[in-house]
Design an enzyme around this catalytic site. Sequence first.
Site, PDB file in Angstrom:
ATOM      1  N   GLN A 214       0.838  -1.201   0.000  1.00  0.00           N
ATOM      2  CA  GLN A 214       0.000   0.000   0.000  1.00  0.00           C
ATOM      3  C   GLN A 214       0.875   1.255   0.000  1.00  0.00           C
ATOM      4  O   GLN A 214       0.590   2.236  -0.695  1.00  0.00           O
ATOM      5  CB  GLN A 214      -0.912   0.004   1.224  1.00  0.00           C
ATOM      6  CG  GLN A 214      -1.912  -1.132   1.265  1.00  0.00           C
ATOM      7  CD  GLN A 214      -2.722  -1.111   2.549  1.00  0.00           C
ATOM      8  OE1 GLN A 214      -3.632  -0.307   2.716  1.00  0.00           O
ATOM      9  NE2 GLN A 214      -2.382  -1.992   3.481  1.00  0.00           N
TER      10      GLN A 214
ATOM     11  N   HIS B 135       2.097   5.118  -3.349  1.00  0.00           N
ATOM     12  CA  HIS B 135       2.272   6.568  -3.371  1.00  0.00           C
ATOM     13  C   HIS B 135       3.520   6.837  -4.205  1.00  0.00           C
ATOM     14  O   HIS B 135       4.648   6.686  -3.745  1.00  0.00           O
ATOM     15  CB  HIS B 135       2.376   7.105  -1.941  1.00  0.00           C
ATOM     16  CG  HIS B 135       1.088   6.949  -1.190  1.00  0.00           C
ATOM     17  ND1 HIS B 135       0.141   7.940  -1.138  1.00  0.00           N
ATOM     18  CD2 HIS B 135       0.575   5.890  -0.521  1.00  0.00           C
ATOM     19  CE1 HIS B 135      -0.900   7.513  -0.445  1.00  0.00           C
ATOM     20  NE2 HIS B 135      -0.656   6.271  -0.052  1.00  0.00           N
TER      21      HIS B 135
ATOM     22  N   GLN C 158      13.687  -1.192  -0.150  1.00  0.00           N
ATOM     23  CA  GLN C 158      13.052  -2.213   0.673  1.00  0.00           C
ATOM     24  C   GLN C 158      13.909  -3.461   0.785  1.00  0.00           C
ATOM     25  O   GLN C 158      14.647  -3.815  -0.140  1.00  0.00           O
ATOM     26  CB  GLN C 158      11.687  -2.575   0.075  1.00  0.00           C
ATOM     27  CG  GLN C 158      10.857  -3.532   0.923  1.00  0.00           C
ATOM     28  CD  GLN C 158       9.425  -3.644   0.419  1.00  0.00           C
ATOM     29  OE1 GLN C 158       9.090  -3.169  -0.673  1.00  0.00           O
ATOM     30  NE2 GLN C 158       8.560  -4.257   1.197  1.00  0.00           N
TER      31      GLN C 158
ATOM     32  N   SER D 129      15.118  -6.931   0.337  1.00  0.00           N
ATOM     33  CA  SER D 129      14.881  -7.806  -0.808  1.00  0.00           C
ATOM     34  C   SER D 129      14.638  -9.243  -0.370  1.00  0.00           C
ATOM     35  O   SER D 129      15.373  -9.793   0.452  1.00  0.00           O
ATOM     36  CB  SER D 129      16.085  -7.762  -1.757  1.00  0.00           C
ATOM     37  OG  SER D 129      15.954  -8.736  -2.770  1.00  0.00           O
ATOM     38  N   GLN D 130      13.616  -9.862  -0.940  1.00  0.00           N
ATOM     39  CA  GLN D 130      13.380 -11.275  -0.679  1.00  0.00           C
ATOM     40  C   GLN D 130      14.166 -12.157  -1.653  1.00  0.00           C
ATOM     41  O   GLN D 130      14.136 -13.378  -1.551  1.00  0.00           O
ATOM     42  CB  GLN D 130      11.881 -11.586  -0.781  1.00  0.00           C
ATOM     43  CG  GLN D 130      11.081 -10.986   0.364  1.00  0.00           C
ATOM     44  CD  GLN D 130       9.598 -11.342   0.288  1.00  0.00           C
ATOM     45  OE1 GLN D 130       9.054 -11.572  -0.790  1.00  0.00           O
ATOM     46  NE2 GLN D 130       8.945 -11.379   1.437  1.00  0.00           N
TER      47      GLN D 130
ATOM     48  N   ARG E  21      -4.108   8.125   4.112  1.00  0.00           N
ATOM     49  CA  ARG E  21      -3.761   7.021   5.009  1.00  0.00           C
ATOM     50  C   ARG E  21      -4.030   7.281   6.491  1.00  0.00           C
ATOM     51  O   ARG E  21      -4.012   6.337   7.288  1.00  0.00           O
ATOM     52  CB  ARG E  21      -2.289   6.645   4.806  1.00  0.00           C
ATOM     53  CG  ARG E  21      -1.957   6.231   3.369  1.00  0.00           C
ATOM     54  CD  ARG E  21      -2.828   5.089   2.881  1.00  0.00           C
ATOM     55  NE  ARG E  21      -2.429   4.664   1.535  1.00  0.00           N
ATOM     56  CZ  ARG E  21      -2.937   3.626   0.898  1.00  0.00           C
ATOM     57  NH1 ARG E  21      -3.895   2.910   1.465  1.00  0.00           N
ATOM     58  NH2 ARG E  21      -2.523   3.305  -0.325  1.00  0.00           N
TER      59      ARG E  21
END
Length: 259
Positions: A76, A80, A87, A89-90, A192
């Site tokens: 979510q 924006h 972020q 990382s997977q 939000r």
Amino acid sequence: MKVILLSHTPDPEKIVATAAKLCYSSSDIESLMDGLDPEKTKKYIEMLVSIGHESVLEHVTFTFGIEGISRACSHQLVRHRIASYSQKSQRYVNENGFEFITPPAVKECPEAEAEYDRLISEITEGYAKIADILTEKHKAEFMKDGLDEKTAASKARKLANEDARFILPNACETKIVVTMNIRSLFNFFRHRCCNRAQWEIRAVADEMLRLCMESAPNIFGHAGPSCVVTGKCPEGKMSCGKLAEVQKKYTAMIENKQS
């Protein structure tokens, strides 16, 4: 959930006021800040908000570190678009034994929580098995191509993570660094901080707003959900029906930071 304000543009309110002064003054750049004491800075900000001149707010950015949120929440957040994100990382981070977020409604219901935890445990085990199987597969292929065992194992694990992550749930915990300018933050808070926003992203937005108010109370005293900013709810029939309650909450927050 944890939100930290990592940094922001120095003297954010003065920078905004300076940019505004430039638009309405013939002064040269070097003298624009002359006489911009706290009182005059506040008046410029109030004037900007009253006429909707928000472009000058884009000269100031705030950078946050956010952790302990779910992938459902970060999905979510990154919608924006006028912002910068970094972020966890997977692909590169092994998610064996991953942390996960449990919604309050699930925690409040023992039967639901038991099923939730069972499924998380099943996914955790499945992720580890798939990653191990794929790691061995890729490792053998890399070694066949001439790589030594250590290098092959390292490269194989990264490839395995890429595919094993497909079964990870939205509940999976993540960390993210977010940078937004003030205009984008105003838009973010309008959507939000709304009572109809999902509980987790609303909690993140509330904490971000609280931190912003500490750094620039005159600016962010004009931020919040739409019903606080405009005095009315834009949701129509989908309104939460708690206009007065929401306005009271954010008005108290604003008054506390400005006092």
